[in-house]
Design an enzyme around this catalytic site. Structure first.
Site, PDB file in Angstrom:
ATOM      1  N   GLU B  54       0.796  -1.220   0.000  1.00  0.00           N
ATOM      2  CA  GLU B  54       0.000   0.000   0.000  1.00  0.00           C
ATOM      3  C   GLU B  54       0.833   1.277   0.000  1.00  0.00           C
ATOM      4  O   GLU B  54       0.379   2.316  -0.469  1.00  0.00           O
ATOM      5  CB  GLU B  54      -0.964   0.021   1.200  1.00  0.00           C
ATOM      6  N   PHE B 116     -10.403  -7.773  14.413  1.00  0.00           N
ATOM      7  CA  PHE B 116      -9.389  -8.192  13.452  1.00  0.00           C
ATOM      8  C   PHE B 116      -9.061  -7.041  12.490  1.00  0.00           C
ATOM      9  O   PHE B 116      -9.950  -6.453  11.890  1.00  0.00           O
ATOM     10  CB  PHE B 116      -9.884  -9.412  12.682  1.00  0.00           C
ATOM     11  N   GLN B 117      -7.810  -6.740  12.350  1.00  0.00           N
ATOM     12  CA  GLN B 117      -7.338  -5.669  11.474  1.00  0.00           C
ATOM     13  C   GLN B 117      -7.951  -4.312  11.789  1.00  0.00           C
ATOM     14  O   GLN B 117      -8.092  -3.465  10.912  1.00  0.00           O
ATOM     15  CB  GLN B 117      -7.542  -6.041   9.992  1.00  0.00           C
ATOM     16  N   LYS B 166     -17.174  -0.671   7.740  1.00  0.00           N
ATOM     17  CA  LYS B 166     -17.793  -1.593   6.797  1.00  0.00           C
ATOM     18  C   LYS B 166     -19.309  -1.433   6.688  1.00  0.00           C
ATOM     19  O   LYS B 166     -19.864  -1.529   5.604  1.00  0.00           O
ATOM     20  CB  LYS B 166     -17.447  -3.037   7.174  1.00  0.00           C
ATOM     21  N   MET B 479      24.619   8.496   0.575  1.00  0.00           N
ATOM     22  CA  MET B 479      24.598   9.792   1.265  1.00  0.00           C
ATOM     23  C   MET B 479      24.953   9.621   2.734  1.00  0.00           C
ATOM     24  O   MET B 479      25.677  10.424   3.309  1.00  0.00           O
ATOM     25  CB  MET B 479      23.214  10.451   1.111  1.00  0.00           C
TER      26      MET B 479
END
Lengths: 159, 565
Positions: B54, B116-117, B166, B479
């Site tokens: 993502e 969950f999640q 949801k 760097m």
């Protein structure tokens, strides 16, 4: 040089607004010494009053950043010369010695005794933060103290 | 005017609202908490571009936004999907890039129960977004979308996150599709005060040594013609900040290129000699102007920016011009035009500018070997068409690009400057390619950066958005190694990548073309091949790890104290 500033904001009255607004201070390392919030007559908005300590040359930038926030409808630093600021405190004194009660009743004249029980007296005091702090000092001579303060709210006089 | 549609689910309404916003594509990855959204997307003409992480979705949306000047949209599911977006969102806010991140969330009756999640993404995203929304019923969705697009794109652009539980995706309710945002405090587009414009015009016209510093704002606003017109009217040299690189064509005779930590010597030397500075869409970052209290004390500063909180933040301005830079520059040109004629093209200051410019630009590039970072960039400029888009990763290669890659066509160079996100360039290039499939898109990269987001190659290949990645491969976090060399007595730690991975094999594993170029000749052939290829190409160019980027304005020092070699 650090000064104390009262920042009065009008904000949207919705969940999450306090979080995002307070975060502007936290992100920059400012401590909020006092905060009070209450709905306006148009209760889609609330007034949030913050007291913070900041450097003189940083405060204007802070206000501009506050002003950018979507939920902040208005923000201003209150002018200390035109300000009325008050705080309310509930001070509970646990009375050790019954003989103290007349004395407590005496000092409580600065406010109002709003509750009494066998071992404790609760006094409500309204006034400047200094008045409240000094009263708490004084009251603590008479027994153990519990205190709940609302934090400062303020409004400018006149136009 | 509201468009009434009969009952729709929240997810159908979301997609419809995105269609009304003319969204062309969404970068994302589905999961449990956004399945209904994906189901609604199935029947839409909006294209979905599947990512493998993502973070890439957010960077692709960002690259798309910068290249198209339209907001980019990305989707993620709840929990880890949403948190994976955060680096991309933080990158976007640091660079004022408009993206809309839409995350699924567990059902509202599960929130707070460690479902969950489940994750408090609103809490996490608040400090790195312009605003967040969490519509709790489906009927709220269309207005939330309208508001989000307004917030993301007006005033100083930035990211907005919409977190949809949801149940707000699945419940069917009567929908209204508003045509206007309903925010009490609409992002008012201030226009610069005309009296201030007038004063600024006077100052610039009477300046003996005018200078224009063009910043990221000019690119975001697309104010290229206006800037050029002002510069040419004043016959003023133009420097850019690093974010502003390419806001003014670097092949234009008035261009001095970037100032700053790794800016051109001539640019750093000359900006501090100017008596009147017009800062256009720049924020006086310490990376650009060096130590603040040593910069610009003798000059009059005119600061033009859309964000009023930038004026006076880092440097005090003598005049602040608040508003969109395109409008401000037009007003300035108009005001100047009423007062005076265009300046004559030869005068003392411009002669000095050209003299200094010639001295520094005629010095040949050091060539200890055939391939060096700077020489590669010069070769790239030779081969690439003027009309191409360039992104970079973060590191030495990025700073060499600042110094040695001249941007010809304005608004074609993009890099992560505010946050300095390694791994940004490749997915951003993919997003930019989606915006401009007609142009070649090249990511100037380092071997440390690419592996952070290399799975973007999968999207480039599967979605047929071929980009070209040129890896300046020194087997190091270059760097960081340079700073350890210069400031930590060469005590190298945590910088040796040991040639792992083999980028040619990585490219091929992703179905892309992988070419190793070990001579300038091979590089030239590889780049030309890549320009004609229908598939993504990774060109891996080994370079020597001991190269430093110079000039260098060491942190907390003034521009005048830049270290030249």
């Amino acid at each position: 040089m650090k000064n104390e500033y009262l920042i009065s904001t009008v904000v949207e009255n919705k969940p999450g607004v306090l979080y995002r607004t307070a975060n502007v201070f936290r992100q920059r390392g400012y401590n909020i010494r006092s905060i009070s919030v209450g709905e306006l007559r148009d209760n889609s908005m609330s007034r949030m009053t913050f007291v913070i300590e900041a450097e003189e040359n940083a405060i204007n930038q802070l206000v501009k950043v506050m002003n950018k926030q979507i939920d902040v409808v208005d923000v201003k630093i209150l002018d200390p010369k035109r300000l009325i600021k008050k705080e309310l405190a509930l001070i509970k004194i646990y009375v050790k010695d019954q003989k103290m009660i007349p004395k407590i009743r005496d000092i409580a004249n600065i406010g109002t005794i709003i509750d009494e029980s066998v071992n404790s007296i609760i006094i409500e005091v309204t006034g400047t933060s200094e008045k409240i702090t000094d009263f708490v000092e004084l009251a603590s001579d008479y027994g153990k103290i519990d205190i709940s303060r609302t934090g400062l709210t303020a409004i400018e006089r006149g136009e | 005017m509201l468009k009434n549609i009969s009952e729709l689910t929240g997810s159908d309404a979301l997609i419809k609202a995105l269609e009304y916003e003319e969204v062309e594509g969404i970068f994302g990855l589905p999961g449990g908490a956004n399945l209904p959204i994906y189901d609604s997307l199935y029947d839409s003409d909006i294209r979905h571009l599947l990512v493998r992480h993502e973070q890439n979705a957010a960077h692709m949306a960002d690259g798309y936004a910068r290249a198209s000047r339209k907001p980019g949209v990305c989707f993620a599911t709840s929990g880890p999907g949403a948190t994976n977006l955060i680096t991309g969102i933080a990158t976007a806010i640091a660079d004022s890039s408009p993206i809309i991140a839409i995350t699924g969330q567990v059902a509202s009756d599960m929130i707070g129960k460690d479902a969950f999640q489940e994750c408090d993404i609103i809490g996490i995203a608040t400090p790195v977004t312009k605003y967040t929304y969490q519509p709790l019923t489906s009927a709220e969705v269309p207005q939330v979308v309208k508001n989000s697009f307004h917030i993301a794109t007006s005033g100083r652009p930035g990211p907005v996150l919409i977190d949809i539980p949801k149940n707000a995706q699945t419940e069917k309710m009567k929908m209204n599709f508003p045509t206007k945002p309903n925010i009490r405090k609409l992002q008012q587009l201030q226009t610069a005060d005309l009296k201030a414009i007038d004063k600024a015009a006077d100052l610039l016209l009477n300046a003996e040594r005018p200078m224009i510093m063009t910043g990221g704002g000019v690119i975001i606003s697309g104010a290229f013609k206006e800037l050029q017109a002002v510069a040419e009217f004043l016959v003023s040299p133009v420097v850019s900040t690093f974010k502003g690189k390419g806001g003014f064509s670097e092949t234009h005779y008035l261009s001095l290129g970037p100032i700053g930590m790794h800016g051109h010597v001539e640019a750093n030397k000359l900006i501090i000699e100017s008596d009147v500075l017009l800062a256009a869409g720049a924020r006086f970052s310490d990376r650009s102007v060096g130590k603040w209290d040593e910069f610009g004390n003798e000059m009059t500063i005119i600061h033009a920016d859309i964000d009023p909180s930038e004026i006076g933040k880092n440097k005090n301005a003598d005049i602040g011009l608040i508003g969109d830079i395109k409008t401000t520059l037009s007003l300035l040109l108009s005001a100047m035009g009423k007062k005076a004629q265009k300046r004559q093209s030869e005068y003392e200051w411009i002669n000095r500018v050209n003299e200094i410019k010639d001295i520094w630009r005629s010095k040949p590039l050091p060539a200890p070997r055939e391939i060096t970072g700077p020489r590669l960039l010069k070769k790239m400029r030779e081969i690439l068409p003027e009309a191409c888009l360039v992104t970079t990763e973060v590191g030495q290669h990025q700073m060499w690009a600042s110094l040695h890659f001249d941007v010809a066509e304005p608004g074609t160079f993009f890099t992560s400057t505010g946050l300095g996100t390694m791994g940004w360039g490749l997915p951003a290039a993919v997003g930019a390619k989606f915006a401009r499939p007609d142009l070649p898109v090249i990511d100037i990269a380092g071997d440390g950066s690419v592996q952070m987001t290399e799975s973007a190659l999968a999207t480039s290949v599967t979605e047929k958005l071929p980009v070209i990645t040129v890896i300046f491969n020194n087997g190091m976090l270059g760097m960081v190694a340079q700073w350890q060399r210069l400031f930590y007595e060469r005590k190298y730690i945590g910088v040796e990548l040991q040639g792992i991975p083999d980028y040619v094999k990585i490219a091929e594993a992703y179905g892309a073309q992988g070419i190793r170029a070990q001579s300038m000749n091979e590089f030239e052939k590889a780049l030309k091949n890549a320009l004609n290829s229908d598939v993504a190409t990774v060109i891996d160019v080994p370079i020597n790890p001991d190269e430093d980027v110079f000039p260098f304005v060491v942190p907390n020092t003034a521009l005048k104290d830049m270290v030249i070699a």
